[in-house]
Enzyme design. Structure first.
Site, PDB file in Angstrom:
ATOM      1  N   ASP A   1      -8.019   1.637   7.165  1.00  0.00           N
ATOM      2  CA  ASP A   1      -6.661   2.550   7.472  1.00  0.00           C
ATOM      3  C   ASP A   1      -6.402   4.228   7.840  1.00  0.00           C
ATOM      4  O   ASP A   1      -6.890   3.153   9.210  1.00  0.00           O
ATOM      5  CB  ASP A   1      -6.432   3.270   6.041  1.00  0.00           C
ATOM      6  CG  ASP A   1      -4.817   3.165   5.391  1.00  0.00           C
ATOM      7  OD1 ASP A   1      -4.388   3.530   6.463  1.00  0.00           O
ATOM      8  OD2 ASP A   1      -4.390   3.228   4.808  1.00  0.00           O
TER       9      ASP A   1
ATOM     10  N   GLU B   1       1.096  -1.470  -0.332  1.00  0.00           N
ATOM     11  CA  GLU B   1       0.106  -0.081  -0.398  1.00  0.00           C
ATOM     12  C   GLU B   1       0.644   1.311   0.036  1.00  0.00           C
ATOM     13  O   GLU B   1       0.634   1.856  -0.968  1.00  0.00           O
ATOM     14  CB  GLU B   1      -0.740   0.315   0.857  1.00  0.00           C
ATOM     15  CG  GLU B   1      -2.368   1.328   1.384  1.00  0.00           C
ATOM     16  CD  GLU B   1      -1.963   2.832   2.114  1.00  0.00           C
ATOM     17  OE1 GLU B   1      -2.019   3.769   1.171  1.00  0.00           O
ATOM     18  OE2 GLU B   1      -0.638   2.004   2.320  1.00  0.00           O
TER      19      GLU B   1
END
Length: 343
Positions: free
Chosen positions: A241, A220
């Protein structure tokens, strides 16, 4: 429901202390596999090394996928200098001064690990009159290795070479007042939350309405974590997140933050609204926010051409991409929202 913060903290402490800069995530993935196997959760490993864990629901056609990312910021050896020290190249985006003076580890390709410290090339004000004015750019930083080495050849004899990974000491600190300070809370706070949720679902025996996939992403921080291998029946995708508290922002360190828009544009209106209403209806502490310099695995998935509704949520984490801080309340509120969404 009663969610045990001590178990969340245990998972968080475990994952924070496993080095996992983007590209060097095999050890934390082994840890996650063991947790999944302990709770008899089906999973598969993608060609890129991500893990997709699946808990079957009543509806197996309309599936929901939730992602969190195990990879962190870090560095690699760019050059072995003639003075034995290491020039570095960044892995992920962070301000160089945020790692100045930090302890680190060098991970060689043959499995050796050495300790060191990240310093500027002019680290002492007693020696360098211009130390304070030195530009904080990668070229002006180096790793001083904690071994008796004096030349490039000395360092190479240790087995250290260009391309070896460098991980940063997370410096995990959990206070009695509920604060958690550490590097890499982005996104290991979410990883801990997801591991806790999986254990909770299995131990309590919850049958989700829809099949749930948990996507543990491993690239990511460099932009392509969830760009492939998303389960094909995914109709909704939520990136778990972080929120970004700070000047001009609505996020806090005590709430689950729901992102309405980031650098890639707005998230799905219906799905984001549904999450907001779930938080309202269940007395979950939440904040809605927009982030000007932010991307997520949901964005990577959309750019890769997948057709699914997307949303972004996460615990509020202060000083992101530096030495970060959150409060256990934010992680618990995130868990509550995810559980209501799953149910």
């Amino acid at each position: 429901m009663d969610y045990k913060s001590d178990l969340v903290k245990k998972y968080l402490n475990d994952v924070l202390n496993i080095p996992s800069p983007s590209g060097y995530t095999q050890n934390i993935m082994e840890y996650i596999k063991k947790i999944l196997e302990t709770h008899n959760v089906d999973y598969k490993v993608t060609n890129k090394g991500a893990i997709v864990a699946t808990i079957e629901g009543e509806d197996t056609e309309y599936q929901k996928t939730l992602s969190c990312h195990v990879d962190t910021l870090g560095a690699m050896v760019k050059e072995i200098k003639s003075n034995s020290r290491l020039a570095l190249t960044q892995v992920g985006g962070y301000m160089m001064h945020s790692i100045e003076g930090e302890c680190c580890k060098i991970h060689t390709r043959d499995g050796k690990v050495y300790e060191g410290t990240i310093q500027t090339t002019k680290p002492s004000v007693h020696i360098h009159s211009d130390a304070r004015e030195l530009q904080r750019i990668p070229a002006n930083y180096e790793v001083v290795i904690d071994e008796e080495v004096f030349t490039k050849e000395d360092t190479q004899k240790l087995g250290i070479e260009v391309g070896d990974f460098i991980s940063f000491d997370p410096r995990v600190k959990m206070t009695d007042s509920g604060f958690i300070k550490s590097r890499h809370l982005d996104d290991k706070a979410s990883v801990a939350a997801v591991l806790y949720i999986i254990e909770y679902i299995k131990l309590v025996g919850i049958k989700p309405k829809n099949t749930i996939n948990f996507f543990f992403s491993n690239y990511e921080e460099v932009g392509h974590g969830s760009s492939a291998a998303i389960p094909e029946k995914t109709k909704e995708f939520i990136a778990i997140d972080m929120g970004c508290p700070g000047e001009g922002q609505n996020s806090t360190e005590y709430d689950v933050c729901i992102c309405a828009k980031d650098s890639g544009g707005p998230y799905d209106y219906e799905l984001t609204t549904r999450l907001i209403n779930l938080a309202k209806d269940n007395n979950i502490g939440y904040k809605v926010d927009t982030y000007p310099n932010y991307g997520s695995d949901a964005g990577a998935m959309i750019r890769a051409g997948y057709d699914a509704k997307t949303a972004l949520i996460g615990a509020g984490i202060f000083a992101s991409h530096g030495y970060e801080r959150t409060n256990i309340k934010a992680i618990i509120e995130t868990i509550k929202l995810i559980m209501e969404y799953i149910k």
